[in-house]
Design a protein around this motif. Structure first.
Motif, short mmCIF file in Angstrom:
data_model
loop_
_atom_site.label_atom_id
_atom_site.label_comp_id
_atom_site.label_asym_id
_atom_site.label_seq_id
_atom_site.Cartn_x
_atom_site.Cartn_y
_atom_site.Cartn_z
N THR A 174 -10.66 4.85 9.70
CA THR A 174 -11.65 4.26 10.62
C THR A 174 -11.06 3.19 11.51
N GLY A 175 -9.81 2.75 11.26
CA GLY A 175 -9.22 1.70 12.09
C GLY A 175 -7.73 1.60 11.90
N GLU A 176 -7.17 0.45 12.28
CA GLU A 176 -5.75 0.22 12.13
C GLU A 176 -5.39 0.09 10.66
N VAL A 177 -4.20 0.57 10.30
CA VAL A 177 -3.76 0.51 8.91
C VAL A 177 -3.73 -0.93 8.42
N ALA A 178 -3.22 -1.84 9.25
CA ALA A 178 -3.12 -3.23 8.82
C ALA A 178 -4.48 -3.81 8.48
N ASP A 179 -5.50 -3.43 9.24
CA ASP A 179 -6.83 -3.97 8.98
C ASP A 179 -7.42 -3.45 7.68
N GLY A 180 -7.09 -2.21 7.32
CA GLY A 180 -7.70 -1.61 6.13
C GLY A 180 -6.83 -1.60 4.90
N ALA A 181 -5.60 -2.13 4.98
CA ALA A 181 -4.65 -2.01 3.88
C ALA A 181 -5.15 -2.69 2.61
N ALA A 182 -5.69 -3.88 2.74
CA ALA A 182 -6.14 -4.60 1.54
C ALA A 182 -7.28 -3.84 0.87
N ARG A 183 -8.26 -3.34 1.66
CA ARG A 183 -9.36 -2.57 1.08
C ARG A 183 -8.84 -1.29 0.44
N ALA A 184 -7.88 -0.64 1.08
CA ALA A 184 -7.32 0.58 0.52
C ALA A 184 -6.66 0.32 -0.83
N ARG A 185 -5.97 -0.79 -0.95
CA ARG A 185 -5.33 -1.12 -2.22
C ARG A 185 -6.39 -1.34 -3.31
N GLU A 186 -7.51 -1.97 -2.94
CA GLU A 186 -8.59 -2.16 -3.92
C GLU A 186 -9.12 -0.82 -4.40
N LEU A 238 0.84 -1.20 0.00
CA LEU A 238 0.00 0.00 0.00
C LEU A 238 0.87 1.25 0.00
N GLY A 239 1.93 1.23 0.78
CA GLY A 239 2.84 2.37 0.79
C GLY A 239 3.41 2.65 -0.59
N HIS A 240 3.79 1.60 -1.31
CA HIS A 240 4.30 1.79 -2.67
C HIS A 240 3.22 2.39 -3.58
N ASP A 241 1.99 1.89 -3.46
CA ASP A 241 0.89 2.42 -4.28
C ASP A 241 0.71 3.92 -4.03
N VAL A 242 0.64 4.28 -2.76
CA VAL A 242 0.37 5.68 -2.41
C VAL A 242 1.53 6.57 -2.84
N GLU A 243 2.75 6.10 -2.61
CA GLU A 243 3.92 6.90 -2.97
C GLU A 243 3.93 7.21 -4.47
N VAL A 244 3.69 6.21 -5.31
CA VAL A 244 3.72 6.41 -6.76
C VAL A 244 2.59 7.35 -7.18
N LEU A 245 1.40 7.14 -6.67
CA LEU A 245 0.27 7.97 -7.09
C LEU A 245 0.43 9.42 -6.62
#
Length: 1002
Positions: free
Chosen positions: A224-236, A187-194
């Protein structure tokens, strides 16, 4: 930029910095740590591992400057981490970016290197999916390299282990096992590039606004919660943004993994060996994870170091080369300077490099790879082509201070007309990180846009930073086909050049040298580097000539091993921060010692070969290693020493001293300056009225930046003529002048030899100035707007006026053995034995017309990176050749650097090789590298005209024209045994002939 866009960018950046990246680390446990602090220089791994270790912990200080500490780390992966991604994390006390500080290399207990540790490369993978309970047992070699670069432009005592303080520099921050969340990392890589892409796009870009809108929405959900819990949804949420394809016509980036490692610079050579090991270990490990990686690596010397020091790592490199992920490039022994090495030395950079790559990897490199060298000789296209290369790359033209180089992709034409396809990457950085900003800059700066569509980007941390990283590869994958971004393909240099040439075969042509409008001081800094190089090159020529002659006659064995070792040592020291004088004090101290050993060994080899040839007898023989006959001694041969001409008449008058040999009359005034040089044959005065030859001039020398590298034009604004005399004496036919200035002194000599048209000068300077520039002026009364300077295998004519900004920027230039100035019907040459920096100017005569002044740059005194640069005693020899055409300049240059040597023997020695046209110079006479006994003769046309020459060999055999690698040239000339070897040469053409072994053995 809209305030809302700015606020969104700030929000995303803070979330990335403070929430997403920290959440990659889920848990950590310390390892058991012990340490062995080495008291001196580094030792092999097995020796260090066998030493005594004591307990250590995080927070402990370690590492005096240039010291080495070995940390032993042991532990177990916690059982509760089963299924997790586990790494060993090491922080040696890093501050700032990669390179130029502490570095480490992790080893297995058996002494095999595993992976480098640097600021952006702090992890070693233990398990992608841990079982729990895995045993961890590693050794970490930590190098306390001081942050010398932080002392930029200030004197520092950190530049030599002998002067550096001994207090520890670093604090051990972490040696631990860590469990990481790879979904969060992705997710960090996705956000950094965008985010980077949104910033790189134009302010009103719809694509940029869309990216920021979706990123903001993603953060709303993530909050809304911990980064680890939402990382997969954020990537989607971000997936559609990353799936949008690049625009039609988007610029194409060929991304090449890279790790520019200076073979010495702000660290000694011994540390470069370790930097290479760390980086190459990183790259081979990264290639296992990313098989699409293509890592371009030049400098055969660095591979040889790893082969000898770390055979297990070298085996991994061999496997990676075979797999195509590790790509040897450049074909040179090191990334050398190309201004100052002689022609034969540049040829040997390629022959030694290409031969190494062929023998070790079965590869012949097709590109010249010199991203960082300080300008490029106009002889290089032909040399490179003859060595099997067809492409050229440099990044250094970005350093031009005045004129932007007009092309990124172009044909480069050398002095003989040879062209090679060249690329200057518009990213203007050979340590790029493949950020969206890097790519956008490259696309925007690409000058051939519209005619071509692709450029090369070399990415990776250099100089001990560890090379490409996983983060860079992740950026490459995400930007391979991304809307708003150039397309990115990870490719080899050969793939880039093949595609670039196919799309742009009619690229523009740049003719002549690629002069760098910066780093002009490197022609002069660290004078003993220049003298050691020049002397070594000419001694190597002599040893090969006399040893080949002796071996062909059965008188002595040819010293193959010794010559290869000595050549490689000299080639290493031509690296572009050693010979140019831009390294720390430690590097130059060791280089001075090395040159002393090399010169001593070469003199012994030369003497042995000459004694073998001379035989037993009492006749005085003169050995001539120049390509031209000299006072009855044949070219490349030996004859009985004879009389050079009538003795020199010396007259001491009240106001002057006169030297006269019947050809030239020299007048020296009471200041010890030459005020008249009368060419008696031409009846012409050479010294312009009111001027003086052999005038030492002193300038302030405080460039704006890069002290050892740069001379800035404003140094000319102030000058001190050194005319004070302590003593003026005549010793035989030599005038000797003693002067003092500042904290220094100089002894100048003026001499005229019988039968010579060259006024010979010498100067011994006891130099103790700081930030000053010493030159010697030789004004010549000829009217011309250009000067001709010797370069490798020929010469180059440069304007001496400042009509354009390009002309004006060339205020300090490199020349080899001579500079010639002349007008129709008359000219003169200034020759030297060890000087490279020159400036040539035009001055108006009061009564009309102009004259030219050639100045040789003798000494500088920069304070960074070596605060004591050039302090001590130096000796220089130079001469003024009267009535010289270009042929006379060539001959005088060789003679000054290859003086005759006499010894007693049986009688004259017939030359092994004779060339009947004096314009065609035999530059090398040697035995073939394959040890077949074949004779190699390398020649070139020296005057810039067409020539026809017959080459005769004393023990002739069949002959064939070869390339520099001594392989037959396709379509090259061949001659049957006994046939005359007649060559038609174009201007400045280089020809290598291979004569089969044979003939008599007397």
């Amino acid at each position: 930029m809209h305030d809302s866009s700015m606020r969104t960018q700030e929000r995303v950046e803070r979330a990335l910095r403070e929430r997403i990246r920290p959440a990659v680390l889920c848990a950590g446990v310390p390892l058991e740590v012990t340490v062995n602090h080495l008291p001196g220089e580094p030792v092999p791994a097995r020796e260090a591992i066998a030493g005594e270790f004591r307990p250590a912990r995080a927070g402990e200080r370690w590492g005096p400057p240039w010291g080495t500490s070995w940390f032993h780390v042991t532990g177990r992966v916690p059982a509760e981490w089963a299924g997790g991604h586990v790494v060993l994390r090491a922080d040696l006390g890093f501050s700032g970016g990669p390179g130029f500080q502490a570095e480490g290399l992790i080893y297995r207990p058996d002494g095999v290197p595993v992976k480098g540790i640097e600021p952006d490369n702090t992890e070693l993978l233990i398990a992608e999916r841990a079982a729990g309970g895995e045993v961890v047992d590693y050794y970490l070699e930590a190098a306390a390299n001081p942050p010398v670069i932080e002392q930029a432009f200030r004197p520092t005592d950190l530049g030599d282990v002998r002067t550096a303080p001994r207090e520890p520099l670093y604090v051990l921050t972490a040696l631990e096992l860590a469990r990481t969340d790879e979904t969060v990392r992705a997710l960090g890589h996705d956000v950094e590039v965008l985010l980077g892409l949104a910033r790189a796009l134009p302010e009103n870009s719809g694509r940029g606004r869309e990216i920021l809108r979706v990123l903001a929405h993603m953060l709303d959900e993530l909050d809304t919660g911990e980064v680890a819990d939402g990382a997969a949804r954020a990537r989607e949420t971000l997936k559609p943004l990353l799936a949008a394809p690049a625009d039609h016509g988007a610029h194409r980036i060929s991304a090449v993994g890279h790790a520019h490692i200076d073979s010495a610079w702000l660290w000694p050579i011994r540390e470069t060996v370790r930097k290479c090991a760390r980086t190459f270990a990183n790259v081979t490990a990264l290639a296992e994870r990313y098989p699409e990686l293509r890592f371009a690596c030049s400098q055969a010397q660095q591979y040889a170091w790893i082969r000898d020091a770390h055979p297990e790592l070298f085996a991994r490199i061999r496997a990676a080369v075979a797999a195509g992920t590790f790509v040897p490039v450049g074909g040179m022994w090191v990334e050398s300077d190309t201004n100052m090495p002689g022609g034969e030395a540049l040829a040997r950079q390629f022959t030694q490099g290409q031969r190494f790559f062929r023998e070790e990897f079965g590869v012949t490199c097709r590109e010249v790879w010199l991203p960082d060298s300080f300008g490029f000789t106009a002889a290089l296209p032909q040399i490179a082509a003859l060595a099997g290369t067809q492409w050229f790359l440099t990044q250094k033209l970005a350093y031009n201070e005045v004129n932007r180089f007009p092309h990124n992709t172009f044909w480069w034409e050398g002095i003989d007309g040879t062209r090679i396809f060249a690329h200057y990457p518009p990213v203007e950085n050979y340590n790029a990180e493949l950020t969206p900003a890097d790519l956008a800059f490259a696309a925007d700066r690409f000058t051939e846009s519209g005619a071509a569509e692709r450029s090369l980007v070399a990415f990776g941390h250099g100089d001990g930073g560890g090379g490409p990283t996983a983060e860079m590869m992740e950026r490459a994958l995400r930007q391979a086909d991304l809307a708003g971004s150039p397309r990115v393909e990870v490719r080899t240099p050969a793939e880039f050049f093949t595609a670039a040439h196919a799309e742009y075969p009619d690229a523009p042509v740049w003719v002549g040298e690629l002069y760098l409008e910066s780093h002009r001081g490197t022609y002069t800094s660290q004078a003993l580097m220049k003298q050691g190089n020049r002397r070594s090159e000419h001694l190597l020529r002599e040893v090969e000539l006399w040893a080949a002659t002796a071996a062909r006659r059965g008188l002595a064995a040819y010293p193959y091993e010794e010559l290869e070792r000595l050549w490689r040592t000299v080639l290493l020291h031509q690296f572009h921060d050693i010979l140019p004088g831009s390294s720390i004090a430690w590097v130059h101290r060791e280089a001075r010692e090395t040159y002393g050993r090399v010169i001593g060994e070469l003199e012994s080899l030369r003497d042995a070969a000459q004694r073998a040839l001379a035989g037993t007898g009492d006749r005085e023989l003169a050995f001539n290693a120049t390509p031209h006959a000299w006072a009855g001694v044949p070219a490349l041969g030996a004859a009985e020493a004879g009389d050079d001409g009538a003795p020199v008449a010396v007259t001491r008058e009240p106001d002057r001293i006169v030297l006269d040999n019947g050809l030239v009359r020299v007048s020296v005034d009471g200041r010890g300056l030459v005020t008249s040089v009368l060419d008696l044959t031409a009846g012409r005065e050479i010294v312009p009225a009111g001027t003086a030859v052999n005038l030492l001039q002193l300038h302030p020398d405080r460039p704006n930046s890069f002290d050892a590298w740069n001379v800035d034009e404003f140094y000319r604004n102030r000058v001190e003529d050194l005319t004070g005399v302590e003593s003026l004496d005549v010793e035989g036919a030599v005038v000797r002048v003693r002067r003092s200035f500042g904290s220094s002194s100089a002894v100048q000599t003026i001499a005229l030899a019988p039968g010579s048209r060259t006024v010979e000068f010498g100067v011994e300077v006891d130099w103790h100035e700081r930030e000053r520039f010493l030159k010697v002026a030789v004004p010549v009364d000829v009217h011309t707007d250009r000067a001709t300077a010797e370069i490798q295998y020929g010469h180059l004519t440069r304007p001496t006026h400042a009509n354009t900004t390009w002309d004006a920027a060339r205020f300090e230039v490199c020349a080899h053995r001579f500079v010639h100035v002349g007008e129709p019907g008359y000219g003169a040459a200034v020759v030297n034995d060890s000087v490279y920096g020159h400036d040539i100017t035009r001055t108006a005569h009061p009564g009309g017309g102009t004259y030219s002044t050639v100045r040789l740059s003798l000494l500088r005194a920069p304070r960074y990176p070596d605060p004591d640069t050039d302090q001590g005693v130096h000796r220089f020899g130079y001469g003024l050749v009267c009535g010289a055409d270009l042929g006379a300049a060539v001959r005088a240059g060789y003679r000054m650097n290859l003086p005759r040597r006499t010894l007693r023997g049986a009688g004259p020695i017939e030359p092994e090789v004779v060339v009947d046209d004096p314009a065609v110079v035999a530059e090398a006479v040697k035995l073939a590298d394959d040890r077949s006994g074949d004779l190699i003769v390398r020649l070139y046309e020296s005057l810039g005209a067409r020539a026809r020459a017959t080459v005769s060999v004393r023990t002739p055999g069949a002959a064939v024209e070869t390339d520099l690698l001594e392989d037959p040239r396709p379509g090259g000339r061949s001659f049957a045994a006994g046939d005359p070897v007649v060559l038609e040469l174009r201007p400045f053409e280089i020809v290598t002939l291979r004569f089969a072994a044979g003939g008599d053995d007397e």
